[in-house]
Design a protein around this motif. Structure first.
Motif, short mmCIF file in Angstrom:
data_model
loop_
_atom_site.label_atom_id
_atom_site.label_comp_id
_atom_site.label_asym_id
_atom_site.label_seq_id
_atom_site.Cartn_x
_atom_site.Cartn_y
_atom_site.Cartn_z
N TYR A 1 0.88 -1.24 0.04
CA TYR A 1 0.03 -0.12 0.08
C TYR A 1 0.84 1.44 0.10
CZ TYR A 1 -3.39 3.51 1.61
OH TYR A 1 -4.06 4.64 1.82
N ALA A 2 1.98 1.18 0.97
CA ALA A 2 2.62 2.54 1.21
C ALA A 2 3.75 2.72 0.00
CB ALA A 2 3.26 2.76 2.19
N THR A 3 4.38 1.45 -0.32
CA THR A 3 5.77 1.62 -0.99
C THR A 3 5.65 0.91 -2.34
OG1 THR A 3 6.39 -0.56 -0.09
CG2 THR A 3 7.17 1.55 1.02
N GLY A 4 4.44 0.25 -2.59
CA GLY A 4 4.30 -0.27 -3.98
C GLY A 4 3.63 0.66 -5.19
N VAL A 5 2.93 -0.19 -5.91
CA VAL A 5 2.13 0.51 -6.98
C VAL A 5 0.88 -0.03 -7.21
CG1 VAL A 5 4.03 1.05 -8.38
CG2 VAL A 5 2.85 -1.05 -8.80
N PHE A 6 -0.39 0.49 -7.49
CA PHE A 6 -1.79 0.00 -7.40
C PHE A 6 -1.55 -0.68 -8.97
CE2 PHE A 6 -6.12 0.11 -8.50
CZ PHE A 6 -6.47 0.01 -7.10
N ARG A 7 -1.75 -1.98 -9.08
CA ARG A 7 -1.58 -2.87 -10.20
C ARG A 7 -3.03 -3.07 -10.86
NH1 ARG A 7 -4.88 -7.58 -9.69
NH2 ARG A 7 -4.66 -8.18 -7.28
N ASP A 8 -2.96 -3.54 -12.07
CA ASP A 8 -4.05 -3.94 -12.88
C ASP A 8 -3.85 -5.21 -13.09
OD1 ASP A 8 -6.27 -3.76 -14.26
OD2 ASP A 8 -5.77 -2.22 -15.64
N SER A 9 -4.79 -5.80 -13.47
CA SER A 9 -4.95 -7.36 -13.96
C SER A 9 -5.31 -7.65 -15.35
CB SER A 9 -5.70 -8.04 -12.94
OG SER A 9 -7.25 -7.55 -13.26
N PHE A 10 -5.12 -8.88 -15.68
CA PHE A 10 -5.61 -9.15 -17.12
C PHE A 10 -5.82 -10.73 -17.19
CE2 PHE A 10 -1.25 -10.22 -16.99
CZ PHE A 10 -0.87 -11.17 -17.81
N GLN A 11 -6.65 -11.07 -18.21
CA GLN A 11 -7.16 -12.50 -18.37
C GLN A 11 -6.41 -13.03 -19.44
OE1 GLN A 11 -9.04 -14.50 -16.91
NE2 GLN A 11 -10.51 -13.02 -15.63
N ASP A 12 -6.14 -12.33 -20.71
CA ASP A 12 -5.39 -12.75 -21.75
C ASP A 12 -4.43 -11.73 -22.62
OD1 ASP A 12 -7.36 -11.33 -23.22
OD2 ASP A 12 -8.72 -13.06 -23.42
N THR A 13 -3.86 -12.12 -23.54
CA THR A 13 -2.91 -11.26 -23.95
C THR A 13 -3.69 -9.90 -24.69
OG1 THR A 13 -1.61 -13.04 -24.72
CG2 THR A 13 -1.19 -11.01 -26.00
N ALA A 14 -4.98 -10.30 -25.41
CA ALA A 14 -5.70 -9.11 -25.88
C ALA A 14 -6.09 -8.04 -24.93
CB ALA A 14 -7.04 -9.69 -26.64
N GLU A 15 -6.57 -8.51 -23.68
CA GLU A 15 -7.07 -7.56 -22.53
C GLU A 15 -5.66 -6.75 -22.19
OE1 GLU A 15 -9.46 -7.28 -18.40
OE2 GLU A 15 -8.66 -9.45 -19.24
N LEU A 16 -4.50 -7.63 -22.10
CA LEU A 16 -3.47 -6.91 -21.86
C LEU A 16 -2.79 -5.75 -22.60
CD1 LEU A 16 -1.03 -6.68 -19.68
CD2 LEU A 16 0.03 -8.45 -21.24
N LEU A 17 -2.69 -6.12 -23.82
CA LEU A 17 -2.39 -5.16 -24.94
C LEU A 17 -3.41 -3.98 -25.11
CD1 LEU A 17 -1.53 -7.55 -27.93
CD2 LEU A 17 0.08 -6.36 -26.45
N THR A 18 -4.47 -4.00 -24.77
CA THR A 18 -5.60 -3.00 -24.87
C THR A 18 -5.31 -2.02 -23.44
OG1 THR A 18 -7.33 -4.26 -25.81
CG2 THR A 18 -8.02 -2.28 -24.79
N LYS A 19 -5.22 -2.69 -22.26
CA LYS A 19 -4.93 -1.76 -21.15
C LYS A 19 -3.32 -0.96 -21.46
CE LYS A 19 -7.79 -4.38 -17.75
NZ LYS A 19 -7.71 -4.99 -16.70
N VAL A 20 -2.58 -1.71 -21.96
CA VAL A 20 -1.07 -1.12 -22.12
C VAL A 20 -1.15 0.00 -22.91
CG1 VAL A 20 1.17 -1.42 -22.54
CG2 VAL A 20 0.24 -3.22 -21.27
N VAL A 21 -1.79 -0.09 -24.14
CA VAL A 21 -2.04 1.23 -24.96
C VAL A 21 -2.54 2.32 -24.51
CG1 VAL A 21 -3.08 1.70 -27.17
CG2 VAL A 21 -1.81 -0.57 -27.03
N ARG A 22 -3.71 1.95 -23.74
CA ARG A 22 -4.35 2.98 -22.98
C ARG A 22 -3.49 3.85 -21.89
NH1 ARG A 22 -8.32 0.34 -20.03
NH2 ARG A 22 -9.28 -0.02 -22.09
N LYS A 23 -2.54 2.78 -21.21
CA LYS A 23 -1.66 3.69 -20.21
C LYS A 23 -0.67 4.49 -20.91
CE LYS A 23 -1.21 3.53 -16.43
NZ LYS A 23 -1.64 4.44 -15.54
N VAL A 24 -0.10 4.08 -22.05
CA VAL A 24 0.71 4.81 -22.66
C VAL A 24 0.16 6.17 -23.17
CG1 VAL A 24 2.17 4.90 -25.08
CG2 VAL A 24 1.97 2.88 -23.55
#
Length: 342
Positions: free
Chosen positions: A85-108
């Motif tokens: 909570y204090a020293t890490g990061v707020f992470r996301d999650s993913f089920q498959d590659t397609a979902e991961l790529l969509t989320k990474v592009v949005r973050k960029v």
């Protein structure tokens, strides 16, 4: 950049990976079920090693955790560190590659517009910092001005004797894992009821007039929870230098090192800096390739101190993404106190 895409290189694998990480704008970490091979050189996996290096360098870190898999024990422990909570990061999650790529592009796309998490607040009561400006010398008996950085968690009750003893045994390993010292550097550990200390020797210059950048010489963990670092200032044949450009860079690196040590968990902290033996310093430009041939040494009519007195707390981002901003402010205050600056 992916490790799998690296071509043959004449450098060790770890060095190549960390060099690539250092040149990156963002580091993306994928948490799957396996922790990975534990390397005897670092005592942790390559991904864990890169996580510590990215945190030390203040790189933006995006973490995505794979859903629907069972983490092995070592990976679960690493994930707790990443998601702290204090020293890490707020992470996301993913089920498959397609979902991961969509989320990474949005973050960029969000990267440039992302707000800073650094914040400040006035102190409601004075804090008691442990300074060591009157402790001269470093390992090996060398006596030079030292830059000190102190970070104290606000509202922390302090460590018990047992907790301090446990942390003192892990302090050297934490320093090595941060990448702050070379793997072959000899670390000397000592402890008392009040603090744990790890010190390191200065590197040997090739000749007497060689220029030398600032070097970390001590990490000190106090029972109060305060973490203090001591380092030499950049220096050449004419002495130690307070450089308006080099000083904030050095303080930034020291702040991020404290963050990478993962010792401070409280959200609010107090930060202060100081310089021992300030009469032996000069405000000047440090040229890493050439020593100065002349400098104004001493001659001050009165003794003076170089140290900041905190009157506000900062968020924990001061040890990560906000380190540069905090370092610039501390550097300006410190240099203005020098008699030659007026």
């Amino acid at each position: 950049m992916r490790f799998e895409d690296f071509s043959a290189q004449p450098t060790p694998s770890r060095e190549a990976c960390l060099a690539a990480l250092d040149s990156a704008n963002v580091c993306v970490f994928l948490l799957g079920p396996s922790y990975g091979h534990v390397f005897p050189e670092t005592g942790q996996s390559a991904t864990h090693d890169e996580w510590v290096a990215a945190k030390t360098a203040g790189k933006p870190r995006w973490v995505y955790r794979k859903l629907g898999v069972t983490f092995e024990d070592a990976q679960q422990s690493f994930a707790r560190d990443v998601e702290a909570y204090a020293t890490g990061v707020f992470r996301d999650s993913f089920q498959d590659t397609a979902e991961l790529l969509t989320k990474v592009v949005r973050k960029v796309k969000e990267l440039e517009a992302g707000p800073s998490s650094l914040s400040f607040a006035p102190l409601t009561q004075p804090v008691s910092l442990r300074r060591s400006l009157d402790e001269g010398g470093v390992q090996g008996g060398v006596s030079v001005p030292l830059l000190e950085l102190h970070v104290l968690p606000v509202g922390f009750a302090g460590y018990s004797a047992r907790q301090l003893e446990e942390l003192s045994t892990s302090l050297a390993d934490r320093i090595r894992r941060s990448g702050a010292v070379k793997s072959d550097t000899a670390l000397t550990a000592s402890s008392s009821q009040a603090h744990a200390i790890v010190s390191m020797p200065l590197s040997r210059p090739p000749r007497w007039d060689a220029t030398r950048p600032g070097e970390l010489v001590e990490v000190r963990l106090h029972k109060t929870g305060q973490v203090s670092l001591r380092a030499t200032l950049p220096r050449d044949a004419m002495g130690s230098i307070l450089d308006q450009d080099a000083l904030p860079q050095q303080i930034t690196a020291l702040l991020r090192l404290i963050g990478a040590l993962n010792l401070i968990q409280h959200e609010r902290i107090v930060v202060a800096v100081g310089v021992s033996d300030p009469q032996l310093t000069q405000i000047d430009r440090f040229n890493p390739h050439q020593s100065r041939t002349r400098a104004e040494l001493g001659g001050f009519m009165r003794s003076f101190a170089l140290q900041t007195e905190p009157d506000e707390s900062a968020s924990l981002a001061a040890l990560d993404a906000g380190a540069e901003e905090v370092a610039r402010t501390l550097s300006r205050v410190l240099i203005k106190q020098h008699p030659s600056a007026t």
